[in-house]
Motif scaffolding. Structure first.
Motif, mmCIF file in Angstrom:
data_model
loop_
_atom_site.group_PDB
_atom_site.id
_atom_site.type_symbol
_atom_site.label_atom_id
_atom_site.label_comp_id
_atom_site.label_asym_id
_atom_site.label_seq_id
_atom_site.Cartn_x
_atom_site.Cartn_y
_atom_site.Cartn_z
ATOM 1 N N CYS A 68 0.813 -1.130 -0.060
ATOM 2 C CA CYS A 68 -0.148 -0.404 -0.089
ATOM 3 C C CYS A 68 1.065 1.023 0.326
ATOM 4 N N GLY A 69 0.457 1.768 -1.408
ATOM 5 C CA GLY A 69 1.481 3.278 -1.408
ATOM 6 C C GLY A 69 1.494 4.118 -0.095
ATOM 7 N N GLY A 70 0.054 4.473 0.061
ATOM 8 C CA GLY A 70 -0.461 5.297 1.479
ATOM 9 C C GLY A 70 0.406 5.016 2.587
ATOM 10 N N VAL B 201 0.543 7.441 6.322
ATOM 11 C CA VAL B 201 0.126 6.901 7.264
ATOM 12 C C VAL B 201 0.190 5.023 7.593
ATOM 13 N N PRO B 202 1.345 4.638 7.954
ATOM 14 C CA PRO B 202 1.438 2.773 7.622
ATOM 15 C C PRO B 202 0.735 2.476 8.850
ATOM 16 N N SER B 203 -0.304 2.701 9.809
ATOM 17 C CA SER B 203 -0.917 2.452 10.594
ATOM 18 C C SER B 203 -1.887 1.817 10.311
ATOM 19 N N ARG C 63 -10.870 7.935 1.128
ATOM 20 C CA ARG C 63 -11.219 8.993 1.201
ATOM 21 C C ARG C 63 -9.733 9.465 1.286
ATOM 22 N N ILE C 64 -9.245 9.134 1.682
ATOM 23 C CA ILE C 64 -7.880 9.540 1.366
ATOM 24 C C ILE C 64 -7.184 9.731 0.010
ATOM 25 N N ALA C 65 -7.258 8.578 -0.449
ATOM 26 C CA ALA C 65 -7.507 8.324 -2.361
ATOM 27 C C ALA C 65 -8.195 9.808 -3.103
ATOM 28 N N LYS D 163 2.336 11.158 -6.792
ATOM 29 C CA LYS D 163 2.740 12.670 -6.841
ATOM 30 C C LYS D 163 1.505 13.442 -5.636
ATOM 31 N N GLY D 164 0.818 12.617 -5.437
ATOM 32 C CA GLY D 164 -0.071 13.201 -4.443
ATOM 33 C C GLY D 164 0.732 12.515 -2.780
ATOM 34 N N VAL D 165 0.326 11.265 -2.618
ATOM 35 C CA VAL D 165 1.835 10.318 -2.037
ATOM 36 C C VAL D 165 2.507 11.552 -1.333
ATOM 37 N N LYS D 166 3.864 11.701 -2.416
ATOM 38 C CA LYS D 166 5.043 12.323 -1.994
ATOM 39 C C LYS D 166 4.399 14.091 -1.138
ATOM 40 N N CYS D 167 3.720 14.497 -2.155
ATOM 41 C CA CYS D 167 3.257 16.173 -1.336
ATOM 42 C C CYS D 167 2.883 15.890 -0.416
#
Lengths: 309, 309, 309, 309
Positions: A212-214, A218-220, A246-248, A263-267
């Motif tokens: 999971c990239g997210g 927020v790993p937990s 919702r994160i997506a 880009k969203g994750v890194k941002c």
């Protein structure tokens, strides 16, 4: 890790590669991100995958990343390295380097330039697995490689020595369900889901985990979801699924064209101080308007993110 | 059925259309199949969908089917009729006919010839819903209609009066998961899964039922699966899922090109005496070799099929 | 037309269907448009094709169109009618009606709902050609029908009695070049190009004509192009090609989403007084902003359009 | 070559890379093939493209190829080198190496792993062109890169300093026609066609040449076709086109799955003694049955191939 192949399962995040400029690995951020992810309770760490922008990095930077990750992970969780490349001998060189640097398994998708047939594909994987000093996890990602690993090929390759697992990013649950049917959902040949939006259902129907990239951010949350799905706690799954979707929406789907997952994750990670949002060519950081929107969305999401200073 | 819109949920099989020749509805078989399906404990019946080969039938045969189905169903379960057509007034005529013949709701996919934009799509559905004397279930099936109902369009259309539910045959669980997120999985706007291979997971994550074609042959299996998934009985879901995927393998995936779902179901039904396997143009029954293989596979599957004589 | 099959070639425009409301054929405009097109020197007229929005029209309106076109064409040019439908017997009914109303040949694309295999496809065309009282021109348009006529199928079908020609709207020049290779570019089995942007090159390499939608608006331009290409006048071809591509830009590519070919043509025709731009469901006329832009673009194009009052 | 950018036009074959084993460049064959191609009267030579299996080769072998080609070409024709890579700095390194080894221009397609947007695409090309010591020919090949260069992007990039031409392998003649419309077919910004089957028509409508893979085997045929098309000799074009399409049939379309262009060309070249048919991973030489069929087909084709001993 013992001498034998690791038993992989659970959440194994595909780590982003913190950069401070072209071909410049940001060591401090890398250390911070690795500790952040492992601190979330994940079951492994996967560097130099698609999320790690590996195909955009020179071999020297890839090796630098492996060196650093080895030191920071320090055996706390299984360590996986992506070695996918269009050049066979470059993949092999990276696999050998990995074997010398504490890596537990390599992850290998099909070469991704020339389209080719399943006969060439299976032969490629069989030959690589035989030459590779580390166990190989297959990786199916037709959106990037064009060539998909067919179900027939997957069935053949599951029995090949040194091939120990499978990550699927096709987002095709008919395909994934058939993989589970083939393995019987047994732990002996673990199946991992790529897109985090499908983590819940893939585990509920017998899958073994998610990349999971997210979980960079927020790993937990993804660990919780994995645990809930393994426990068959459907009510909890529904609650967590709303948050994951919702994160997506809020981080990957901002604007038109959408900000995108990578880009969203890194941002978002840059907003919470985990790293900068410098991207490797040909990607570039989001424009300010989208960056700002993601910042606002991030606050709205109220995610349980604690970044060690 | 009361005057108000029916509360739909559970297994609502898309009934095949038994034919004895071109444009010849086989009345005896139709009655037998309807009773067979309802006998399996399903929660509704859907005639004249894709599985019913509706677009291949003249309006007169479509009406004949509605007449007959009304009599045989006799109010035992909710009765749905597909009215999808490229011609608006033909869809409306069929919907009006349905309203006069005991139908509870119509099912409507986008017109399927000219590609067009979401603006035209939403306007089409809004106008049709306003003119239609029966509640409308939207139907997303981009493999057949080319035009998909986008998530944004779906969001808008969920609030339109007289639109009461949604069937999705995109086989895209990212999409389906987002539909569930929109409705909150509430019963007030039920979401149905098209492909039976995805029934289990769609219900586990909050979907409301399935339009399973295999339920023409063995309805009780899909009802069992629905019940297990609603109950969150993950162990039972895994067992049933193996059987459902084996049906797809053994009946729909025979030969090269594969027998296909539509021909496979009808062929299997012919082997157990439910109806002949006559297909409407442009389809034709499977060649003997595949028919025979399906017969052997059917015995191997040991399905719990009881056909009333 | 003589009793024998017509020798088709050249520009055979796919006529739009002038409408004044839902299912309301605009007779006066229809007459005006037919005379306008024939006045441009075309080599035939094709009604009830994709451009004619045929799948959106009830059978009664389709017949009304045939009646009227028969009277207005009055044998001046070959008269073709599209009979493509998902329902075999509806196609046949329309073909029979055509045979009784002065039509020279019917145009038939694959049924366009259920995806199916080439075996079913060839069988469908062979059976229809045998039952059809008029010669059949095959029509390949995978963007609308999903099922393409494969080169192997095309090769088989070229030898079937009563199949006399082929219209290709795949926009795939590799495919078209292979069709020409099969026929040797002979007039005996004419090949027509769908997209007008490819008319020039298709004729230069041996094709026999075009079914150019822009010829509804400015028929003489496409006739000129056809003549130049047949004559091998490459310089003239280049000049005309610039104009044809500008029409596509300025009338079909307006705005985002682009106005599209079908709405663009009808809108432009409304601006010059040929007909209104009422579209059949599920399409709707362009919004005012795009309409106005098309008006300005039309003036800029300075097309040689003379509309008889 | 002068210091200024070369004026490119005509037939510039994409040379195969003769190999004797994994990462082993076959020097003798390379020399023979280069001389064979130049002997056929071509207008340039392009090494390390898709046909050259460049993405499968390590950087060291790519440089070895450049060294050798420089010596053998010896300035007889313009020398182009493909530098496409997923890693920006690897592309740049190869471009710099090229600049030091007599290369006239580099050819650059989009990075081919991660899908990305046109904004990133144009920025990528603009930045690379600015840093690149050699003129850049853009290369559009969505079948391999997934990301296509949109017409809008192409329009912008045509005006960028140091970008001097465009090769299109989309096989989409609507797209190509629009490129010609943009450049006006002027020699100042030459447009090259990838697939040899479309060479004729692309030049007839104003294109400037072709990067024909079949010219590895029989270069003079494509030169003849180019000349005929430039001269507007439509009759000769038709004759040659039949031969070019037969080559594709007989060498690239053998068996199921088809032999394919890349393996077919190399196999045929091995039969006439130009080189072996060793392919770089992940491809492998054709199985014996297809090899033998290609040998028979090659004799049947009676191609005018003279290989210097």
């Amino acid at each position: 890790m013992a001498d034998s192949a690791p038993v992989l399962k659970g959440i194994i995040p595909p780590m982003i590669t913190p950069l401070s400029g072209r071909d410049q690995l940001d060591h401090e951020s890398t250390e911070r991100v690795i500790n952040h992810i492992i601190g979330g309770g994940v079951h492994g760490l996967f560097v130099l995958g698609s999320t790690g922008e590996a195909p955009s990095l020179p071999l020297a930077v890839q090796k630098e990343m492996i060196d650093l990750a080895e030191k920071v992970i320090a055996g706390r969780v299984p360590f996986l390295v992506g070695v996918t490349d269009t050049c066979y001998s470059r993949s092999l060189e990276l696999a050998r380097y990995s074997a010398d640097h504490g890596v537990d398994a390599v992850v290998l998708a099909p070469p991704y330039y020339t389209p080719f047939h399943q006969d060439d594909l299976t032969r490629y994987f069989v030959e690589f697995a035989a030459e590779c000093p580390l166990p190989v996890v297959l990786y199916n990602i037709p959106s990037h490689c064009k060539v998909a690993i067919s179900l027939d090929s997957a069935r053949q390759l599951m029995d090949v020595p040194n091939i120990i697992g499978f990550k699927d990013s096709s987002a095709d649950m008919m395909y994934y369900g058939n993989l589970i049917k083939m393995t019987g959902g047994r732990d002996g040949f673990p199946l991992f889901m790529g897109p985090e939006q499908l983590l819940a259902e893939s585990v509920l129907i017998g899958g073994n985990g998610g990349v999971c990239g997210g979980a960079n951010l927020v790993p937990s949350l993804y660990v919780e979801m994995y645990d809930a799905a393994v426990a068959g706690d459907v009510r909890q799954v529904h609650l967590l699924q709303q948050r994951i979707l919702r994160i997506a929406d809020k981080l990957y789907g901002v604007g038109d064209p959408p900000s995108g997952y990578l880009k969203g994750v890194k941002c978002a990670m840059s907003h919470v101080g985990l790293c900068t949002d410098h991207m490797a060519d040909p990607l570039h950081r989001l424009p300010d308007e989208k960056r700002d929107q993601i910042k606002r969305n991030l606050e709205e999401l109220e995610l349980p993110i604690e970044v060690a200073s």
